[in-house]
Design an enzyme around this catalytic site. Structure first.
Site, PDB file in Angstrom:
ATOM      1  N   HIS A 223     -23.201 101.563   0.982  1.00  0.00           N
ATOM      2  CA  HIS A 223     -23.335 102.003   2.386  1.00  0.00           C
ATOM      3  C   HIS A 223     -23.838 100.803   3.194  1.00  0.00           C
ATOM      4  O   HIS A 223     -23.093  99.880   3.480  1.00  0.00           O
ATOM      5  CB  HIS A 223     -24.267 103.218   2.405  1.00  0.00           C
ATOM      6  CG  HIS A 223     -24.336 103.984   3.693  1.00  0.00           C
ATOM      7  ND1 HIS A 223     -23.574 103.693   4.790  1.00  0.00           N
ATOM      8  CD2 HIS A 223     -25.101 105.066   4.052  1.00  0.00           C
ATOM      9  CE1 HIS A 223     -23.848 104.557   5.771  1.00  0.00           C
ATOM     10  NE2 HIS A 223     -24.783 105.393   5.349  1.00  0.00           N
ATOM     11  N   HIS A 262     -13.373 101.533   2.747  1.00  0.00           N
ATOM     12  CA  HIS A 262     -14.161 102.524   3.475  1.00  0.00           C
ATOM     13  C   HIS A 262     -13.651 103.908   3.116  1.00  0.00           C
ATOM     14  O   HIS A 262     -12.450 104.087   2.916  1.00  0.00           O
ATOM     15  CB  HIS A 262     -14.046 102.296   4.995  1.00  0.00           C
ATOM     16  CG  HIS A 262     -15.129 102.960   5.758  1.00  0.00           C
ATOM     17  ND1 HIS A 262     -15.072 104.278   6.117  1.00  0.00           N
ATOM     18  CD2 HIS A 262     -16.312 102.484   6.201  1.00  0.00           C
ATOM     19  CE1 HIS A 262     -16.182 104.586   6.760  1.00  0.00           C
ATOM     20  NE2 HIS A 262     -16.960 103.535   6.823  1.00  0.00           N
ATOM     21  N   ASP A 315     -19.455  95.730   7.681  1.00  0.00           N
ATOM     22  CA  ASP A 315     -20.444  94.863   7.041  1.00  0.00           C
ATOM     23  C   ASP A 315     -19.922  93.469   6.721  1.00  0.00           C
ATOM     24  O   ASP A 315     -20.702  92.582   6.384  1.00  0.00           O
ATOM     25  CB  ASP A 315     -20.937  95.504   5.728  1.00  0.00           C
ATOM     26  CG  ASP A 315     -21.991  96.567   5.984  1.00  0.00           C
ATOM     27  OD1 ASP A 315     -22.688  96.459   7.004  1.00  0.00           O
ATOM     28  OD2 ASP A 315     -22.101  97.495   5.165  1.00  0.00           O
TER      29      ASP A 315
HETATM   30  N1  CMC Z   1     -12.999  96.000  -3.656  1.00  0.00           N
HETATM   31  C1  CMC Z   1     -12.100  96.254  -4.605  1.00  0.00           C
HETATM   32  N2  CMC Z   1     -11.583  97.484  -4.841  1.00  0.00           N
HETATM   33  C2  CMC Z   1     -12.007  98.472  -4.046  1.00  0.00           C
HETATM   34  C3  CMC Z   1     -12.935  98.269  -3.024  1.00  0.00           C
HETATM   35  C4  CMC Z   1     -13.435  96.961  -2.842  1.00  0.00           C
HETATM   36  N3  CMC Z   1     -14.346  96.713  -1.907  1.00  0.00           N
HETATM   37  N4  CMC Z   1     -13.176  99.446  -2.405  1.00  0.00           N
HETATM   38  C5  CMC Z   1     -12.424 100.345  -3.022  1.00  0.00           C
HETATM   39  N5  CMC Z   1     -11.722  99.779  -4.024  1.00  0.00           N
HETATM   40  C6  CMC Z   1     -10.804 100.428  -4.939  1.00  0.00           C
HETATM   41  C7  CMC Z   1     -11.595 101.092  -6.064  1.00  0.00           C
HETATM   42  O1  CMC Z   1     -11.807 100.226  -7.149  1.00  0.00           O
HETATM   43  C8  CMC Z   1     -10.695 102.256  -6.417  1.00  0.00           C
HETATM   44  O2  CMC Z   1      -9.660 101.766  -7.222  1.00  0.00           O
HETATM   45  P1  CMC Z   1      -9.037 102.660  -8.406  1.00  0.00           P
HETATM   46  O3  CMC Z   1      -8.411 103.836  -7.686  1.00  0.00           O
HETATM   47  O4  CMC Z   1      -8.070 101.750  -9.055  1.00  0.00           O
HETATM   48  O5  CMC Z   1     -10.198 103.068  -9.270  1.00  0.00           O
HETATM   49  C9  CMC Z   1     -10.085 102.660  -5.071  1.00  0.00           C
HETATM   50  O6  CMC Z   1     -10.153 101.500  -4.247  1.00  0.00           O
HETATM   51  C10 CMC Z   1     -10.854 103.792  -4.394  1.00  0.00           C
HETATM   52  O7  CMC Z   1     -12.245 103.462  -4.389  1.00  0.00           O
HETATM   53  P2  CMC Z   1     -13.370 104.570  -4.224  1.00  0.00           P
HETATM   54  O8  CMC Z   1     -14.703 103.968  -4.461  1.00  0.00           O
HETATM   55  O9  CMC Z   1     -13.005 105.778  -5.032  1.00  0.00           O
HETATM   56  O10 CMC Z   1     -13.147 104.986  -2.710  1.00  0.00           O
HETATM   57  P3  CMC Z   1     -14.232 105.359  -1.685  1.00  0.00           P
HETATM   58  O11 CMC Z   1     -13.562 106.008  -0.563  1.00  0.00           O
HETATM   59  O12 CMC Z   1     -15.364 106.099  -2.300  1.00  0.00           O
HETATM   60  O13 CMC Z   1     -14.735 103.878  -1.269  1.00  0.00           O
HETATM   61  C11 CMC Z   1     -16.506 102.464  -0.606  1.00  0.00           C
HETATM   62  C12 CMC Z   1     -15.543 103.599  -0.222  1.00  0.00           C
HETATM   63  C13 CMC Z   1     -17.143 101.918   0.672  1.00  0.00           C
HETATM   64  C14 CMC Z   1     -17.599 103.050  -1.517  1.00  0.00           C
HETATM   65  C15 CMC Z   1     -15.754 101.344  -1.356  1.00  0.00           C
HETATM   66  O14 CMC Z   1     -14.664 100.876  -0.576  1.00  0.00           O
HETATM   67  C16 CMC Z   1     -16.663 100.180  -1.752  1.00  0.00           C
HETATM   68  O15 CMC Z   1     -17.329 100.244  -2.781  1.00  0.00           O
HETATM   69  N6  CMC Z   1     -16.697  99.089  -0.919  1.00  0.00           N
HETATM   70  C17 CMC Z   1     -17.567  97.964  -1.165  1.00  0.00           C
HETATM   71  C18 CMC Z   1     -18.961  98.255  -0.583  1.00  0.00           C
HETATM   72  C19 CMC Z   1     -18.980  98.193   0.925  1.00  0.00           C
HETATM   73  O16 CMC Z   1     -18.428  97.294   1.536  1.00  0.00           O
HETATM   74  N7  CMC Z   1     -19.690  99.165   1.539  1.00  0.00           N
HETATM   75  C20 CMC Z   1     -19.860  99.216   3.000  1.00  0.00           C
HETATM   76  C21 CMC Z   1     -19.106 100.367   3.587  1.00  0.00           C
HETATM   77  S1  CMC Z   1     -18.928 100.212   5.379  1.00  0.00           S
HETATM   78  C22 CMC Z   1     -20.523 100.511   5.978  1.00  0.00           C
HETATM   79  C23 CMC Z   1     -20.761 101.946   6.103  1.00  0.00           C
HETATM   80  O17 CMC Z   1     -20.251 102.569   7.080  1.00  0.00           O
HETATM   81  O18 CMC Z   1     -21.474 102.493   5.236  1.00  0.00           O
END
Ligand code: CMC
Length: 380
Positions: A223, A262, A315
């Site tokens: 987050h 995201h 971010d």
């Molecule tokens: N780098 C590489 N792969 C990614 C990333 C990333 N940053 N984000 C998502 N993926 C891939 C993930 O590995 C998964 O792949 P697979 O289906 O092969 O397992 C797929 O995309 C879906 O990921 P998820 O975690 O199930 O999707 P989500 O909707 O829960 O993800 C997230 C949202 C923010 C948790 C994730 O994109 C992430 O971990 N990002 C990095 C951390 C980050 O930058 N956080 C700040 C978010 S913006 C500030 C805010 O508003 O909070």
């Protein structure tokens, strides 16, 4: 769907739990509105003070309304000495933990703490918005063995924070950069920390407790914690030429690139472009263009992920801006929190004004009717 027929929504992904007239996000096209106003208009034309008014009262202020509101913010920046004592006692903790603890301590000094009327939540929301920067800045001074810099009522919200943190009056441009950053972070619908704050409010707890919940939830790297992680990544990458190999190595090892992806945005995060512009211009002006170049190198290497809906988020460029402003890395996440306090207050107002206890279900998958064995009879 499991054998029981119960459909599980892990992470509450795609679940609507209420209605809201304050924040609209269309993640498919990268559109974000606060109270109907486009984030691009607000980032370009508004101030954080004006946006806080908009979020809390539902309309843009007139000149006299903004002036009275701004005076209210400026006159509420001081911390009770008891809270400064608490900060002193926990000064070796991470600034986010100190912020959480000090907001909790502030509740002991707020006469409205248990008043959950909308008017009282707005009053407390204004006070917390005004006091939170003083907590972060005072802690940074105290942990370095220095006295806190007193709030300066001549400076706007962002400028006063920079002045208290760095003991140096910022330029108009520096203040505006942080002002825009606060606008971009002010509200974002039912994100994890706002939802957590709503859960707390739904038990008819109080705003301070909800904001403490929000801060604790924001802290994680999935987050609010990503800005700090992105800057660490940029430092590890070192030069723009290394970006592609660095990204490949992380992805080959099933890691994540911080500042990308995201839950809601599957196209451009509309907040990111305002920070990208400032990361580039501030870097050029400070003679440190390589941070922006490293970040764009990473962005280039992540291009294949766009087809999977993974783009830079808010971010990604924020950390480089804070770094260039001279802000220590462990204060990056607290800055997100300082911007988000009004958003948490708004979510608590919405939750409280039409409350129902938030209490979802988990499907039980454990054993049933297990025989209780007295402790002396249990096998080791
Ligand atoms: N780098 C590489 N792969 C990614 C990333 C990333 N940053 N984000 C998502 N993926 C891939 C993930 O590995 C998964 O792949 P697979 O289906 O092969 O397992 C797929 O995309 C879906 O990921 P998820 O975690 O199930 O999707 P989500 O909707 O829960 O993800 C997230 C949202 C923010 C948790 C994730 O994109 C992430 O971990 N990002 C990095 C951390 C980050 O930058 N956080 C700040 C978010 S913006 C500030 C805010 O508003 O909070």
């Amino acid at each position: 769907m499991t054998n029981s027929g119960i459909e599980i929504h892990k992470g509450l992904n795609g679940v609507y739990f209420d209605r809201s007239d304050s924040c609209f996000i269309d993640g498919g096209i990268g559109k974000l509105l606060y109270r109907g106003y486009d984030i691009h208009d607000l980032a370009e034309k508004s101030t954080f003070e004006e946006v806080v008014y908009l979020l809390l009262y539902g309309k843009l202020p007139t000149i006299p309304e903004l002036s009275a509101f701004d005076n209210d913010l400026r006159s509420n920046r001081e911390l009770p000495s008891g809270v400064l004592d608490v900060i002193e006692a926990v000064k070796n903790a991470h600034p986010m933990d100190v912020l959480r603890t000090a907001v909790s301590a502030l509740s002991a000094f707020d006469e409205d703490v248990d008043d959950n009327s909308t008017e009282a939540i707005i009053r407390k929301g204004i006070r917390l918005t005004a006091q939170a920067p003083t907590i972060v800045a005072s802690h940074h001074r105290i942990r370095n063995g220095k006295s806190p810099v007193k709030p300066n009522s001549r400076l706007n919200h962002a400028g006063n924070f920079l002045n208290m943190l760095l003991d140096k009056e910022p330029t108009a441009e520096e203040s505006r950069i942080l002002d825009v950053d606060f606008i971009l972070h002010a509200e974002h619908g039912s994100n994890a920390s706002a939802f957590a704050a709503r859960v707390t409010a739904s038990t008819v707890s109080d705003l301070h407790s909800a904001v403490v919940t929000g801060i604790g939830t924001l802290k994680g790297p999935l987050h609010g914690g990503a800005a700090e992680a992105v800057q660490k990544m940029a430092e590890a990458v070192g030069t723009p030429e290394n970006a592609a190999a660095y990204v490949k190595n992380i992805l080959d090892n099933k890691g994540r690139i911080m500042g990308f992806g995201h839950r809601v945005y599957k196209a451009e995060d509309p907040r990111a472009r305002h920070l990208a512009e400032r990361s580039e211009s501030l870097g050029a002006e400070r003679g440190e263009p390589h941070w922006f170049q490293i970040l764009t190198g990473i962005q280039e290497a992540m291009k294949p992920y766009q087809s999977r809906g993974i783009y830079v988020n808010v971010d990604f460029f924020a950390g480089s801006i804070y770094y260039l402003l001279g802000i220590p890395e462990d204060i990056f996440v607290p800055i997100f929190a300082l911007g988000r306090v009004p958003g948490w207050a708004l979510n608590v107002i919405e939750q409280s004004s039409n409350n129902m206890l938030i209490r979802p279900l988990t499907e039980y998958t454990g054993p049933f009717d297990v025989e209780y064995v007295p402790i002396e009879d249990r096998e080791s």
